[in-house]
Scaffold this active site. Sequence first.
Site, short mmCIF file in Angstrom:
data_model
loop_
_atom_site.label_atom_id
_atom_site.label_comp_id
_atom_site.label_asym_id
_atom_site.label_seq_id
_atom_site.Cartn_x
_atom_site.Cartn_y
_atom_site.Cartn_z
N MET A 275 0.78 -1.26 -0.04
CA MET A 275 0.07 0.11 0.09
C MET A 275 0.70 1.24 -0.09
O MET A 275 0.39 2.20 0.17
CB MET A 275 -0.92 -0.01 1.22
CG MET A 275 -0.24 0.41 2.51
SD MET A 275 -1.10 0.49 3.84
CE MET A 275 -0.25 0.05 5.22
N PRO A 276 2.01 1.07 -0.52
CA PRO A 276 2.80 2.52 -0.27
C PRO A 276 2.47 3.34 -1.46
O PRO A 276 1.81 2.83 -2.44
CB PRO A 276 4.11 2.13 -0.61
CG PRO A 276 4.16 0.58 -1.31
CD PRO A 276 2.85 0.06 -0.73
N LEU A 277 2.48 4.60 -0.86
CA LEU A 277 2.35 5.76 -2.17
C LEU A 277 3.65 6.39 -2.17
O LEU A 277 4.27 6.88 -1.15
CB LEU A 277 1.36 6.82 -1.71
CG LEU A 277 1.32 8.26 -2.31
CD1 LEU A 277 0.70 7.92 -3.89
CD2 LEU A 277 0.26 9.00 -1.89
N TYR B 196 5.17 7.03 1.28
CA TYR B 196 4.09 6.78 2.56
C TYR B 196 3.67 5.10 2.80
O TYR B 196 3.55 4.77 1.46
CB TYR B 196 3.15 7.73 1.92
CG TYR B 196 3.52 9.01 1.93
CD1 TYR B 196 3.19 9.91 3.21
CD2 TYR B 196 3.93 9.68 1.11
CE1 TYR B 196 3.51 11.31 3.22
CE2 TYR B 196 4.35 11.04 0.88
CZ TYR B 196 3.81 11.83 1.90
OH TYR B 196 4.17 13.05 1.74
#
Length: 127
Positions: free
Chosen positions: A1-3, A72
């Site tokens: 789920m990283p941004l 993130y």
Amino acid sequence: MPLVKIALRSGKPTEFVRSVSRSVHRAMVETINVPEADEFQIITENSAAELVYHPTFLGIQRTDDIVIVQIYLGVGRTIEQKQTLYARMVEVLKDDPGIAPADVFINLVETPIENWSLGNGLTTFVR
């Protein structure tokens, strides 16, 4: 789920930018258990006035080829996983597209899982 947010100097060829994107994602997949399909990036190309860095802070010799990577991600990676990520990302970016290790600046921003909605207005990871 990283941004992932990637900032680099404008004027680089499209293939260079794509290679940075691929290499950053590859390092995350290989080191911090990011699924291959979990790829969300914001890439900005910045003028000299818009990408500010100190060329010798902490004795590291940086150039205009600097790439700043901010990731993130959810809370929970160990210090060892993070260190492995940093080392692998520098290694992969050195191999392709040829960025000097001193020009790779990485920052992780950990956020709780309830701060993520990956679509449909749902708190994706909260059950």
